[in-house]
Design an enzyme around this catalytic site. Structure first.
Site, mmCIF file in Angstrom:
data_model
loop_
_atom_site.group_PDB
_atom_site.id
_atom_site.type_symbol
_atom_site.label_atom_id
_atom_site.label_comp_id
_atom_site.label_asym_id
_atom_site.label_seq_id
_atom_site.Cartn_x
_atom_site.Cartn_y
_atom_site.Cartn_z
ATOM 1 N N SER A 126 -13.634 -11.844 1.575
ATOM 2 C CA SER A 126 -14.097 -11.082 0.413
ATOM 3 C C SER A 126 -15.003 -11.920 -0.460
ATOM 4 C CB SER A 126 -12.858 -10.659 -0.377
ATOM 5 O OG SER A 126 -13.226 -10.211 -1.646
ATOM 6 N N TYR A 151 -4.097 -12.458 -4.670
ATOM 7 C CA TYR A 151 -4.825 -11.784 -3.592
ATOM 8 C C TYR A 151 -6.065 -12.591 -3.202
ATOM 9 C CZ TYR A 151 -8.148 -8.741 -1.276
ATOM 10 O OH TYR A 151 -9.080 -8.250 -0.392
ATOM 11 N N LYS A 155 -7.351 -14.910 0.437
ATOM 12 C CA LYS A 155 -8.599 -14.883 1.218
ATOM 13 C C LYS A 155 -9.153 -16.306 1.354
ATOM 14 C CE LYS A 155 -8.447 -10.588 2.082
ATOM 15 N NZ LYS A 155 -8.056 -10.160 3.424
HETATM 16 N N1 LIG Z 1 -11.504 -2.444 0.345
HETATM 17 C C1 LIG Z 1 -12.037 -3.488 -0.279
HETATM 18 O O1 LIG Z 1 -12.586 -3.340 -1.374
HETATM 19 C C2 LIG Z 1 -12.021 -4.854 0.362
HETATM 20 C C3 LIG Z 1 -12.896 -5.854 -0.104
HETATM 21 C C4 LIG Z 1 -12.856 -7.121 0.484
HETATM 22 C C5 LIG Z 1 -11.951 -7.387 1.500
HETATM 23 N N2 LIG Z 1 -11.099 -6.411 1.922
HETATM 24 C C6 LIG Z 1 -10.145 -6.713 2.989
HETATM 25 O O2 LIG Z 1 -10.415 -5.870 4.088
HETATM 26 C C7 LIG Z 1 -9.205 -5.572 4.790
HETATM 27 C C8 LIG Z 1 -9.070 -4.077 4.943
HETATM 28 O O3 LIG Z 1 -9.125 -3.465 3.661
HETATM 29 P P1 LIG Z 1 -8.986 -1.898 3.466
HETATM 30 O O4 LIG Z 1 -9.698 -1.557 2.213
HETATM 31 O O5 LIG Z 1 -9.311 -1.192 4.709
HETATM 32 O O6 LIG Z 1 -7.428 -1.826 3.167
HETATM 33 P P2 LIG Z 1 -6.341 -0.741 3.654
HETATM 34 O O7 LIG Z 1 -5.126 -0.969 2.839
HETATM 35 O O8 LIG Z 1 -6.931 0.622 3.651
HETATM 36 O O9 LIG Z 1 -6.086 -1.188 5.168
HETATM 37 C C9 LIG Z 1 -5.202 -2.206 5.517
HETATM 38 C C10 LIG Z 1 -4.288 -1.656 6.596
HETATM 39 O O10 LIG Z 1 -3.404 -2.699 7.015
HETATM 40 C C11 LIG Z 1 -2.102 -2.152 7.162
HETATM 41 N N3 LIG Z 1 -1.165 -3.271 6.987
HETATM 42 C C12 LIG Z 1 -0.931 -3.991 5.856
HETATM 43 N N4 LIG Z 1 0.035 -4.920 6.097
HETATM 44 C C13 LIG Z 1 0.409 -4.792 7.389
HETATM 45 C C14 LIG Z 1 1.350 -5.453 8.221
HETATM 46 N N5 LIG Z 1 2.160 -6.412 7.751
HETATM 47 N N6 LIG Z 1 1.470 -5.070 9.518
HETATM 48 C C15 LIG Z 1 0.680 -4.069 10.015
HETATM 49 N N7 LIG Z 1 -0.228 -3.402 9.262
HETATM 50 C C16 LIG Z 1 -0.366 -3.757 7.965
HETATM 51 C C17 LIG Z 1 -2.009 -1.073 6.121
HETATM 52 O O11 LIG Z 1 -1.053 -0.082 6.426
HETATM 53 C C18 LIG Z 1 -3.429 -0.497 6.106
HETATM 54 O O12 LIG Z 1 -3.551 0.589 7.012
HETATM 55 C C19 LIG Z 1 -8.097 -6.244 3.992
HETATM 56 O O13 LIG Z 1 -7.836 -7.492 4.562
HETATM 57 C C20 LIG Z 1 -8.709 -6.405 2.625
HETATM 58 O O14 LIG Z 1 -8.128 -7.478 1.913
HETATM 59 C C21 LIG Z 1 -11.131 -5.144 1.388
#
Ligand SMILES: NC(=O)c1ccc[n+]([C@@H]2O[C@H](COP(=O)([O-])OP(=O)(O)OC[C@H]3O[C@@H](n4cnc5c(N)ncnc54)[C@H](O)[C@@H]3O)[C@@H](O)[C@H]2O)c1
Length: 340
Positions: A126, A151, A155
């Protein structure tokens, strides 16, 4: 047909990435524990691609389940690791939950990836790793600043864990993609963001307000040193972001990487203010949004947008969609899930 594991593949970014992987012919296996998603997302993916990915409901915090999974699927040729908890505020309230879920799962995953024939790994990082960067746009060589939240720290530590592991395992090839602000939904409106409870991010808050679920949107601060006084971010369409994962994976499969641990910014390179995002919504939805200016929120940085040169020239990826495209898709998705 190469088999790819997508952890968190039913989540927001993961589901869009599964669609793009299937579109270019990869076989996809999804692991998700449904802690922040729903199994119905599988239907959306299947309906877009005419292909149902393999799905295993599994909590990656359970080490033995991860080991058993890889015993069954030892022919995986790449892992895209999205699974993590991502709510900044919740991470401040409950840091151990975040360190456990975001770091343990990463460690268990890497241990197994090391044992594969092809050890290719893509990590969801991120732009939070940069904090308030000194210079805009932000390049990959900008210093990593002390994290503002547990959080954000997961990362930073996550990237360090991967980097240290790559140093002593030349067969491991990893790419950390540093996302800026993913927004929008698939243009088919069959998959999109499904925030549980009150949305933490601007765009779902806007679309929910537009749909009448929330009374009004608070714009936190209009006295920042920006043109209209509101904070600036780099909003990237989730489909563009999903495609960056496919290209990164192909880079590893084709041995095109310059080192065995690389980082790339994934953004548009364009900064948009909160008011510009609101106006884009008003434009695509033909309605005015009820919003009010509220005091600044602690921890918010003024501005963050990406220098995308490295992603454009080295990775060979470029964002194509505009802010209006992304807001249009987000609004179509909100209308679909609210039956408007
Ligand atoms: N959305 C954003 O703004 C953003 C920005 C930067 C980085 N990220 C990173 O991108 C990745 C995806 O983000 P997103 O927005 O799609 O989030 P999201 O919450 O929609 O997707 C994450 C998925 O992982 C699953 N999950 C969480 N813990 C788990 C575990 N222990 N075992 C199995 N499944 C598990 C959740 O059920 C969910 O479906 C994450 O790592 C997040 O930190 C997101």
């Amino acid at each position: 047909m190469k088999k790819i594991l997508v952890t968190g593949g039913l989540g927001f970014i993961g589901s869009h990435t599964v669609v793009e992987l299937q579109a270019v012919g990869f076989e996809v296996v999804i692991i998700d524990d449904l802690s922040n998603s729903s199994e119905s997302v599988l239907d959306g993916i299947t309906s877009i691609t005419n292909k149902k990915p393999i799905f295993e409901k599994l909590d990656l915090k359970e080490k033995s389940s991860v080991e058993n999974f890889f015993r069954k699927h030892n022919d995986i040729s790449g892992v895209i690791h999205f699974a993590a908890s991502k709510a900044v505020g919740e991470s401040v309230e409950n840091p151990l939950l975040y360190y456990e879920n975001n770091l343990n799962t990463l460690i268990y995953m890497l241990k197994e990836v090391l044992g594969l024939q092809e050890s290719n790994f893509i990590f969801s990082s991120s732009c939070t790793v940069y904090g308030q960067a000194d210079k805009m746009p932000i390049t990959e060589s900008a210093p990593v600043k002390p994290a503002e939240s547990p959080y954000g720290n997961t990362k930073q530590i996550g990237e360090e864990i991967i980097s240290d592991t790559c140093k002593v395992n030349p067969n491991l090839n990893a790419i950390a993609l540093r996302y800026f602000n993913p927004i929008g939904a698939h243009p088919s409106a069959k998959i999109g963001e499904l925030p549980i409870g009150v949305p933490q991010n601007l765009v779902p808050y806007i679309t929910q307000t537009g749909a009448g679920l929330r009374e009004s949107l608070s714009v936190f601060g209009d006295d920042y040193p920006t043109a209209d006084g509101t904070c600036i971010r780099d909003y990237i369409h989730v489909v563009d972001l999903a495609k960056a994962h496919v290209i990164a994976l192909q880079r590893l499969h084709n041995h095109k990487n310059d080192s065995n641990f690389e980082t790339f910014n994934v953004g548009t390179g364009v900064g948009s203010s909160v008011l510009e995002v609101i106006h884009a919504f008003e434009n695509v939805s033909n309605q005015s949004l009820n919003y009010k200016i509220a005091p600044r929120r602690e921890g918010d940085i003024t501005s963050a947008f990406a220098d995308t040169k490295k992603a454009n020239t080295v990775l060979g990826w470029k964002a194509k969609s505009s802010l209006n495209d992304a807001m249009d898709s987000a609004w179509k998705w909100e209308q679909k899930i609210r039956n408007l």
